[in-house]
Design a protein around this motif. Structure first.
Motif, short mmCIF file in Angstrom:
data_model
loop_
_atom_site.label_atom_id
_atom_site.label_comp_id
_atom_site.label_asym_id
_atom_site.label_seq_id
_atom_site.Cartn_x
_atom_site.Cartn_y
_atom_site.Cartn_z
N HIS A 195 0.83 -1.21 0.00
CA HIS A 195 0.00 0.00 0.00
C HIS A 195 0.87 1.27 0.00
CE1 HIS A 195 -4.12 -1.57 0.47
NE2 HIS A 195 -3.53 -2.60 1.05
N ASP A 233 2.10 2.26 -3.37
CA ASP A 233 1.08 2.91 -4.20
C ASP A 233 0.67 4.27 -3.65
OD1 ASP A 233 1.15 0.71 -5.83
OD2 ASP A 233 -0.66 -0.21 -4.98
N GLN A 261 -0.73 4.98 -0.72
CA GLN A 261 -2.01 4.93 -0.02
C GLN A 261 -1.86 4.86 1.50
OE1 GLN A 261 -4.82 5.44 -1.47
NE2 GLN A 261 -4.05 5.39 -3.56
N ARG A 288 -9.35 3.73 0.57
CA ARG A 288 -8.09 3.06 0.28
C ARG A 288 -6.94 3.67 1.09
NH1 ARG A 288 -10.49 2.60 -5.03
NH2 ARG A 288 -10.97 0.41 -5.38
N LYS A 323 -4.79 -7.25 -1.79
CA LYS A 323 -4.38 -5.95 -2.32
C LYS A 323 -4.86 -5.79 -3.76
CE LYS A 323 -2.04 -2.11 -2.90
NZ LYS A 323 -2.17 -2.00 -4.34
N ARG A 324 -4.75 -6.84 -4.56
CA ARG A 324 -5.22 -6.77 -5.94
C ARG A 324 -6.74 -6.64 -5.99
NH1 ARG A 324 -0.86 -10.47 -6.77
NH2 ARG A 324 -2.21 -12.27 -6.43
N THR A 376 -8.15 -3.08 -5.68
CA THR A 376 -8.09 -2.19 -6.85
C THR A 376 -9.27 -2.43 -7.79
OG1 THR A 376 -6.75 -3.73 -8.17
CG2 THR A 376 -5.57 -2.20 -6.72
N LYS A 377 -10.02 -3.51 -7.57
CA LYS A 377 -11.11 -3.86 -8.48
C LYS A 377 -12.49 -3.63 -7.88
CE LYS A 377 -8.26 -7.50 -10.56
NZ LYS A 377 -8.11 -8.94 -10.84
#
Length: 248
Positions: free
Chosen positions: A63, A66, A68, A168, A216-217, A220-221
């Protein structure tokens, strides 16, 4: 073999929750350790803190990479929660298991209901109020120490609802809070807890670490509101099960 499979499956689910939601690992790990793997509530609390600390460290890195993680907010929470987490850890050994279970369920349900309420949208220029952050952090630390949980399932709604972070950002920042609070609680519990069953804890932790990357993936969706609803429903289900178990 059955115990190993259960540890791997429970660890994967715990990691998925931590990676996607920034919390919920302990609230899932503790019941799994008690009801599936035969741990006592006290031993489950200590083991879950080990599992969630290691898993959260890996998820935090992802995180942070990215962008976040709100480090200042997370550190305020963490610093304020250190002493309460240690004091709570000392008090936990004096409380009966049934009281700890009910308290655990009540806290989880309260956090879930808060997340199901509509919240005002957060803004990028939201000003963090140090006093409110410190007060919330102290409360989270106390919960971590007493109940043996990382506190992410309360940190995320607090970061969203009290301090106005986007979901997030709250997920990433909540992981920092989990790590610091868990280490503080473990420092106290290490002297009073029995030997850790590494034959269960090690595979549980390994599966959780891998699950966190998948979580984590997933984050993002799925929309932030969707993550909140999923998280809240899981917490309510776990809380209801634990209350029923104590009652019967």
């Amino acid at each position: 073999m059955t115990e190993l499979v259960l540890a791997l499956v429970a660890g994967a689910v715990t990691g998925l929750a931590l990676g996607a939601l920034g919390g919920g690992g302990s609230v899932l790990a503790v019941p799994a350790l008690v009801y599936l793997l035969g741990f006592t509530p006290a031993a489950a609390g200590t083991a879950s803190l080990i599992i969630v600390t290691v898993t959260s460290a890996g998820a935090l890195y992802a995180h942070a990479r990215d962008g976040q993680v709100r480090w200042r907010t997370g550190l305020l929470f963490s610093a304020a929660g250190l002493l309460p987490a240690m004091l709570g850890g000392m008090a936990a050994g004096r409380l009966p298991s049934a009281a700890l279970t009910v308290a655990f369920a009540v806290i989880a349900a309260a956090a879930a209901l808060r997340m199901l309420r509509p919240a005002a949208p957060a803004h990028a220029d939201h000003v963090v109020r140090p006093g409110r952050a410190a007060a919330a952090g102290a409360g989270l630390g106390a919960v971590t120490g007493v109940l043996g949980v990382g506190g992410g399932f309360l940190a995320v709604p607090a970061l969203v609802g009290v301090l106005g972070l986007r979901m997030r950002q709250a997920v990433g920042t909540g992981l920092l809070v989990i790590i610091v609070n868990s280490v503080a609680a473990l420092t106290v519990r290490a002297g009073t807890a029995g030997a850790v069953d590494w034959a269960v804890v090690a595979p549980f932790t390994a599966a959780a670490v891998l699950g966190a990357w998948d979580g984590k993936r997933l984050a993002t969706k799925v929309s932030g509101a969707g993550l909140q609803r999923i998280f809240a429903r899981v917490l309510l289900a776990v809380a209801a099960f634990m209350v029923v178990d104590v009652a019967v």
